[in-house]
Design a protein around this motif. Structure first.
Motif, PDB file in Angstrom:
ATOM      1  N   HIS A 291      28.774  -0.222  -9.072  1.00 31.86           N
ATOM      2  CA  HIS A 291      28.763   1.022  -8.306  1.00 31.86           C
ATOM      3  C   HIS A 291      30.176   1.555  -8.100  1.00 31.86           C
ATOM      4  N   ALA A 292      31.150   0.673  -8.082  1.00 34.98           N
ATOM      5  CA  ALA A 292      32.521   1.115  -7.854  1.00 34.98           C
ATOM      6  C   ALA A 292      32.951   2.088  -8.944  1.00 34.98           C
ATOM      7  N   LYS A 293      32.580   1.804 -10.196  1.00 34.36           N
ATOM      8  CA  LYS A 293      32.989   2.662 -11.309  1.00 34.36           C
ATOM      9  C   LYS A 293      32.070   3.860 -11.458  1.00 34.36           C
ATOM     10  N   ARG A 294      30.767   3.668 -11.291  1.00 37.52           N
ATOM     11  CA  ARG A 294      29.817   4.745 -11.554  1.00 37.52           C
ATOM     12  C   ARG A 294      29.992   5.901 -10.574  1.00 37.52           C
ATOM     13  N   ASN A 295      30.048   5.613  -9.294  1.00 34.50           N
ATOM     14  CA  ASN A 295      30.181   6.652  -8.268  1.00 34.50           C
ATOM     15  C   ASN A 295      31.501   6.571  -7.514  1.00 34.50           C
ATOM     16  N   TYR A 296      32.393   5.696  -7.941  1.00 37.71           N
ATOM     17  CA  TYR A 296      33.612   5.376  -7.214  1.00 37.71           C
ATOM     18  C   TYR A 296      33.313   5.107  -5.744  1.00 37.71           C
ATOM     19  N   GLU A 297      32.424   4.148  -5.524  1.00 40.22           N
ATOM     20  CA  GLU A 297      32.145   3.677  -4.168  1.00 40.22           C
ATOM     21  C   GLU A 297      33.136   2.543  -3.902  1.00 40.22           C
ATOM     22  N   TRP A 298      34.256   2.936  -3.326  1.00 43.91           N
ATOM     23  CA  TRP A 298      35.442   2.085  -3.266  1.00 43.91           C
ATOM     24  C   TRP A 298      35.167   0.704  -2.686  1.00 43.91           C
ATOM     25  N   GLY A 299      34.311   0.611  -1.683  1.00 37.76           N
ATOM     26  CA  GLY A 299      34.074  -0.665  -1.020  1.00 37.76           C
ATOM     27  C   GLY A 299      33.572  -1.758  -1.936  1.00 37.76           C
ATOM     28  N   TYR A 300      32.956  -1.377  -3.056  1.00 37.94           N
ATOM     29  CA  TYR A 300      32.418  -2.369  -3.983  1.00 37.94           C
ATOM     30  C   TYR A 300      33.475  -2.963  -4.913  1.00 37.94           C
ATOM     31  N   LEU A 301      34.658  -2.344  -4.984  1.00 37.15           N
ATOM     32  CA  LEU A 301      35.658  -2.742  -5.973  1.00 37.15           C
ATOM     33  C   LEU A 301      36.059  -4.212  -5.858  1.00 37.15           C
ATOM     34  N   SER A 302      36.197  -4.715  -4.634  1.00 35.31           N
ATOM     35  CA  SER A 302      36.727  -6.065  -4.432  1.00 35.31           C
ATOM     36  C   SER A 302      35.638  -7.122  -4.230  1.00 35.31           C
ATOM     37  N   ILE A 303      34.379  -6.734  -4.396  1.00 35.41           N
ATOM     38  CA  ILE A 303      33.285  -7.684  -4.168  1.00 35.41           C
ATOM     39  C   ILE A 303      33.048  -8.529  -5.411  1.00 35.41           C
ATOM     40  N   GLN A 304      33.020  -9.850  -5.229  1.00 34.73           N
ATOM     41  CA  GLN A 304      32.636 -10.724  -6.334  1.00 34.73           C
ATOM     42  C   GLN A 304      31.116 -10.697  -6.452  1.00 34.73           C
ATOM     43  N   PRO A 305      30.568 -10.215  -7.571  1.00 36.14           N
ATOM     44  CA  PRO A 305      29.110 -10.088  -7.692  1.00 36.14           C
ATOM     45  C   PRO A 305      28.409 -11.444  -7.594  1.00 36.14           C
ATOM     46  N   LYS A 306      27.349 -11.469  -6.798  1.00 39.69           N
ATOM     47  CA  LYS A 306      26.552 -12.673  -6.624  1.00 39.69           C
ATOM     48  C   LYS A 306      25.066 -12.321  -6.622  1.00 39.69           C
ATOM     49  N   LEU A 307      24.289 -13.252  -7.120  1.00 36.73           N
ATOM     50  CA  LEU A 307      22.839 -13.188  -6.943  1.00 36.73           C
ATOM     51  C   LEU A 307      22.512 -14.058  -5.740  1.00 36.73           C
ATOM     52  N   PHE A 308      21.589 -13.586  -4.891  1.00 28.69           N
ATOM     53  CA  PHE A 308      21.218 -14.432  -3.764  1.00 28.69           C
ATOM     54  C   PHE A 308      19.739 -14.286  -3.457  1.00 28.69           C
ATOM     55  N   VAL A 309      19.230 -15.315  -2.811  1.00 23.77           N
ATOM     56  CA  VAL A 309      17.823 -15.359  -2.423  1.00 23.77           C
ATOM     57  C   VAL A 309      17.759 -15.321  -0.909  1.00 23.77           C
ATOM     58  N   GLU A 310      16.926 -14.424  -0.394  1.00 27.31           N
ATOM     59  CA  GLU A 310      16.809 -14.204   1.039  1.00 27.31           C
ATOM     60  C   GLU A 310      15.371 -14.467   1.468  1.00 27.31           C
ATOM     61  N   GLU A 311      15.222 -14.975   2.674  1.00 28.43           N
ATOM     62  CA  GLU A 311      13.869 -15.175   3.181  1.00 28.43           C
ATOM     63  C   GLU A 311      13.147 -13.842   3.327  1.00 28.43           C
ATOM     64  N   MET A 312      11.853 -13.847   3.077  1.00 26.39           N
ATOM     65  CA  MET A 312      11.044 -12.646   3.301  1.00 26.39           C
ATOM     66  C   MET A 312      10.880 -12.459   4.807  1.00 26.39           C
ATOM     67  N   ILE A 313      11.066 -11.230   5.259  1.00 24.18           N
ATOM     68  CA  ILE A 313      10.950 -10.956   6.693  1.00 24.18           C
ATOM     69  C   ILE A 313       9.507 -11.175   7.130  1.00 24.18           C
ATOM     70  N   PRO A 314       9.299 -12.025   8.141  1.00 25.75           N
ATOM     71  CA  PRO A 314       7.933 -12.216   8.630  1.00 25.75           C
ATOM     72  C   PRO A 314       7.493 -11.003   9.440  1.00 25.75           C
ATOM     73  N   GLY A 315       6.207 -10.805   9.539  1.00 27.62           N
ATOM     74  CA  GLY A 315       5.707  -9.683  10.320  1.00 27.62           C
ATOM     75  C   GLY A 315       4.206  -9.740  10.436  1.00 27.62           C
ATOM     76  N   GLU A 316       3.697  -9.219  11.529  1.00 26.35           N
ATOM     77  CA  GLU A 316       2.259  -9.208  11.756  1.00 26.35           C
ATOM     78  C   GLU A 316       1.564  -8.122  10.937  1.00 26.35           C
ATOM     79  N   GLY A 317       2.303  -7.102  10.536  1.00 23.26           N
ATOM     80  CA  GLY A 317       1.715  -6.008   9.789  1.00 23.26           C
ATOM     81  C   GLY A 317       2.718  -5.420   8.825  1.00 23.26           C
ATOM     82  N   PRO A 318       2.387  -4.278   8.208  1.00 20.36           N
ATOM     83  CA  PRO A 318       3.307  -3.633   7.265  1.00 20.36           C
ATOM     84  C   PRO A 318       4.634  -3.292   7.926  1.00 20.36           C
TER      85      PRO A 318
END
Length: 319
Positions: free
Chosen positions: A144-171
């Motif tokens: 995103h840093a190059k495509r739209n020059y979203e500067w904040g992304y420039l210094s981020i080391q790209p990572k894949l991560f797995v997150e827990e699914m948010i629990p909920g009683e309904g949608p």
């Protein structure tokens, strides 16, 4: 507003720098605003979309690196709002091939930390491990840093991560809340996005409450006021507390009507575009967004940019 000759010179130099340094992004913005009958001037912003490009190319707040990183932002949110519920990270890594197969056999969400529209929702092991890894390779390569020059992304080391699914009683209802200095300008409620999606923008009314906005959802559907969650007040309070740290920030939260969960902070929504209102000089998004509270104008600068910041602050003070 009348500008002095000195101010005109300063803003002309800054304008030329933006045009020459970021010609592609300036042309896109200029063309988009021209279709709305607005002349773009990101050196002396007149509307929110001007301010969006101004932020991307000039306002390099170091916090934007943290808030743009979908893993690092969790610790930042905890440090300023420790009571906010945040989904746990179950695994993270720089190489999608290292993703353990057992992690994605159940229910979870697989994301990358360096972009948007990279979420894969896994339910009972579907999609399978090989598909998730293949998607992960493609998503982690997005820039995103190059495509739209979203500067904040420039210094981020790209990572894949797995997150827990948010629990909920309904949608779940996804609330995308636009804040300026802690004040909420408007927000989108997207209800039951994985079932029968319903959307509605909300804006302040004259009595200190909220009313459905006439702003049409992106998909062209009619606004549906039934999207209002029972615990909207709690979500809006969280958004105010998080947004108060910035001149502008979109705060994304999720709720099942009972509990509120943190989603993400978005410094560059839509790559610096605001649906149907970004060109409107008198819209509260623009009038409430005070650049004097930005990092650039509230932090000492050097050389020409010190002169530019002084000139812009003076103009904003007069306005």
């Amino acid at each position: 507003m009348t500008l002095s000759l000195w101010e005109r010179l300063i803003f002309s130099i800054a304008y030329a720098w933006i045009v020459l340094r970021h010609p592609k992004h300036f042309r896109v913005l200029r063309g988009r605003l021209a279709r709305q009958g607005v002349r773009s001037n990101p050196a002396l912003p007149r509307c929110a979309e001007d301010k969006g490009l101004w932020r991307r190319v000039l306002d390099h707040d170091p916090r934007f690196v943290t808030t743009s990183d979908k893993i690092a932002v969790k610790d930042w949110v905890t440090s300023v709002c420790p009571d906010v519920r945040i989904p746990k990270v179950l695994w993270q890594g720089t190489n999608p091939d290292d993703l353990p197969e057992e992690i994605v056999k159940g229910t979870c969400v697989v994301k990358t930390n360096n972009g948007c529209r990279t979420n894969t929702f896994v339910r009972a092991g579907d999609p399978d491990h090989a598909t998730i890894v293949e998607r992960g390779r493609a998503h982690i390569a997005m820039n995103h840093a190059k495509r739209n020059y979203e500067w904040g992304y420039l210094s981020i080391q790209p990572k894949l991560f797995v997150e827990e699914m948010i629990p909920g009683e309904g949608p779940l209802t996804d609330m995308k809340i636009h804040t300026v200095g802690g004040d909420i300008v408007y927000f989108l409620c997207l209800a039951d996005r994985f079932g029968t999606p319903r959307r509605c923008y909300w804006e302040p009314d004259d009595d200190g409450g909220w009313r459905p906005s006439e702003l049409k959802p992106h998909d062209g559907s009619d606004p549906d006021p039934s999207t209002w969650p029972d615990n909207a007040a709690e979500a809006l309070d969280i958004a105010r507390r998080l947004g108060a740290h910035f001149d502008y920030m979109r705060v994304d939260l999720l709720t099942d009507g009972q509990s509120v969960w943190f989603g993400e902070l978005t410094a560059y929504p839509g790559g610096g575009r605001w649906h149907e209102i970004g060109h409107l000089a008198e819209h509260p998004l623009n009038t409430g967004w005070d650049l004097r509270k930005s990092w650039l104008l509230s932090t000492p600068q050097r050389g020409f940019w010190r002169l530019y910041c002084n000139a812009l602050r003076n103009v904003l003070d007069r306005a």
